[in-house]
Design a protein around this motif. Structure first.
Motif, PDB file in Angstrom:
ATOM      1  N   PRO A 217       0.823  -1.222   0.000  1.00 25.96           N
ATOM      2  CA  PRO A 217       0.000   0.000   0.000  1.00 25.96           C
ATOM      3  C   PRO A 217       0.855   1.269   0.000  1.00 25.96           C
ATOM      4  O   PRO A 217       0.489   2.257  -0.634  1.00 25.96           O
ATOM      5  N   HIS A 218       1.989   1.226   0.678  1.00 25.32           N
ATOM      6  CA  HIS A 218       2.849   2.406   0.741  1.00 25.32           C
ATOM      7  C   HIS A 218       3.449   2.729  -0.631  1.00 25.32           C
ATOM      8  O   HIS A 218       3.416   3.886  -1.080  1.00 25.32           O
ATOM      9  N   HIS A 220       2.336   1.823  -3.461  1.00 24.72           N
ATOM     10  CA  HIS A 220       1.233   2.170  -4.353  1.00 24.72           C
ATOM     11  C   HIS A 220       0.848   3.638  -4.185  1.00 24.72           C
ATOM     12  O   HIS A 220       0.670   4.377  -5.171  1.00 24.72           O
ATOM     13  N   SER A 221       0.717   4.072  -2.962  1.00 26.25           N
ATOM     14  CA  SER A 221       0.341   5.452  -2.692  1.00 26.25           C
ATOM     15  C   SER A 221       1.413   6.430  -3.174  1.00 26.25           C
ATOM     16  O   SER A 221       1.109   7.459  -3.782  1.00 26.25           O
ATOM     17  N   SER A 222       2.680   6.091  -2.933  1.00 25.58           N
ATOM     18  CA  SER A 222       3.783   6.958  -3.367  1.00 25.58           C
ATOM     19  C   SER A 222       3.829   7.056  -4.891  1.00 25.58           C
ATOM     20  O   SER A 222       4.045   8.143  -5.453  1.00 25.58           O
ATOM     21  N   TYR A 224       1.339   6.611  -6.997  1.00 22.89           N
ATOM     22  CA  TYR A 224       0.195   7.376  -7.482  1.00 22.89           C
ATOM     23  C   TYR A 224       0.437   8.876  -7.339  1.00 22.89           C
ATOM     24  O   TYR A 224       0.187   9.653  -8.274  1.00 22.89           O
ATOM     25  N   SER A 225       0.940   9.289  -6.183  1.00 21.55           N
ATOM     26  CA  SER A 225       1.206  10.719  -5.952  1.00 21.55           C
ATOM     27  C   SER A 225       2.202  11.257  -6.967  1.00 21.55           C
ATOM     28  O   SER A 225       2.038  12.361  -7.510  1.00 21.55           O
ATOM     29  N   GLN A 252      -5.543  -4.535  -1.514  1.00 18.34           N
ATOM     30  CA  GLN A 252      -5.974  -3.143  -1.393  1.00 18.34           C
ATOM     31  C   GLN A 252      -6.126  -2.453  -2.741  1.00 18.34           C
ATOM     32  O   GLN A 252      -6.866  -1.482  -2.882  1.00 18.34           O
ATOM     33  N   LYS A 255      -9.616  -2.720  -3.479  1.00 14.51           N
ATOM     34  CA  LYS A 255     -10.485  -2.411  -2.349  1.00 14.51           C
ATOM     35  C   LYS A 255     -11.194  -3.651  -1.812  1.00 14.51           C
ATOM     36  O   LYS A 255     -12.336  -3.610  -1.365  1.00 14.51           O
ATOM     37  N   ILE A 310      -4.865   2.396 -10.330  1.00  6.97           N
ATOM     38  CA  ILE A 310      -4.452   3.631  -9.647  1.00  6.97           C
ATOM     39  C   ILE A 310      -5.638   4.586  -9.677  1.00  6.97           C
ATOM     40  O   ILE A 310      -6.465   4.523 -10.590  1.00  6.97           O
TER      41      ILE A 310
END
Length: 317
Positions: A217-218, A220-222, A224-225, A252, A255, A310
């Motif tokens: 998840p980390h 993935h979030s980085s 995407y940003s 995740q 979802k 994403i």
């Protein structure tokens, strides 16, 4: 022909038969040739030499002898059987099948000919399917699956912008399919449709690697940003994410919905996610192996609200 000549001819044929049974097809063919010179109108000699040439993989010579056998004795099953076997070796399956069908008419009780017909029917089907698979592999056409998207883009962003975005998507999808056909993999990347007038091409490339994006998840979030900022700063018109299914390693991303709502869980393949300010789409392209070749199937449209890889990259219009 005198008695001595007849004995000589029989002797040559019988000698040829003995060498044939022993697997010495070259010597057998030579003896049959000598016998034919003595008795050029004997269909059995041409039939026997055709069989020897077939074993020697001298297929054109074998076929000529089979045709001669038929011309000398057109109601004899053996000539057509020889012809069928040779055409089968040439992989001319439909013609071979025709020859065996004629052989069967002359000898309906022949189980050997019946087996050949059954085998040839299967081989013919397999060959046609192999040709279809190769044709699909070499003539990739993704645009035919995207007519509704083209109409949607045209309504939302005008003809010129639509054509540019649509061509970008089709080219990206077809490149990914061709790569998968050649290597059975694609690299996880995001392709950007850069602004020809505004983008600083010294600073912004049209392709970004995202090989770590789906590890956690980390990451993935980085990722995407970073991608969202990249899309904004590069003035891109659209983007296209390509990634193999086998690196989507945590639930995740979907979802928690993926395994329950997505029916392609067992298929190998890759995802294509298209992003633009007006339109977002997601497809899965499944693949399988046919005749030893990797073949991508038709793209399957997925509900991006459930299966997005994403989140939205562009500000919505």
């Amino acid at each position: 022909m005198g008695d001595s000549d007849a004995k000589r001819e029989v002797s040559l044929k019988d000698q040829g038969n003995e060498f044939f049974k022993a697997g010495n097809y070259l010597k057998a063919a030579a003896l049959y040739t000598q016998a034919i010179k003595k008795d050029p109108s004997n269909p059995t000699l041409y039939s026997n030499r055709a069989a020897a040439f077939l074993h020697l993989v001298k297929l054109n010579k074998a076929l000529a002898d089979a045709e001669m056998t038929i011309s000398l004795k057109p109601d004899w099953e053996k000539g057509y059987f020889r012809k069928g076997c040779i055409l089968e070796a040439m992989e001319r399956y439909d013609e071979a099948l025709d020859a065996f069908q004629i052989a069967l008419k002359h000898n309906p009780q022949s189980s050997e000919v019946s087996r050949k017909i059954k085998s040839l029917n299967q081989l013919s089907k397999e060959k046609k399917r192999a040709e279809e698979v190769e044709n699909m592999r070499s003539n990739v056409n993704m645009s035919k699956h995207l007519d509704t998207l083209k109409s949607e883009l045209s309504e939302k962003c005008g003809a010129e912008a639509c054509n540019e975005a649509f061509s970008f998507l089709v080219e990206t999808m077809e490149m990914a399919v061709k790569t998968w056909h050649e290597t059975s993999k694609v690299d996880p990347r995001v392709y950007f449709l850069l602004n020809k007038e505004k983008t600083d091409t010294e600073k912004y490339a049209p392709v970004v690697n995202i090989d770590k994006a789906f590890e956690s998840p980390h990451t993935h979030s980085s990722c995407y940003s970073f991608l969202r900022q990249y899309a904004e700063d590069s003035f891109s018109h659209a983007s296209c994410l390509v990634t193999p299914k086998n690196i989507i390693s945590y639930p995740q991303v979907w979802k928690g919905q993926g395994s329950r709502k997505w029916k392609h869980g067992q298929s190998d393949g890759f995802f294509i996610q298209f992003e633009s300010p007006s339109t977002r789409k997601l497809w899965f392209i499944p693949s399988s192996t046919e005749n030893g070749k990797i073949l991508c199937r038709d793209p399957v449209s997925l509900d991006i609200s459930v299966h997005e890889l994403i989140p939205r990259l562009f500000k919505q219009i």
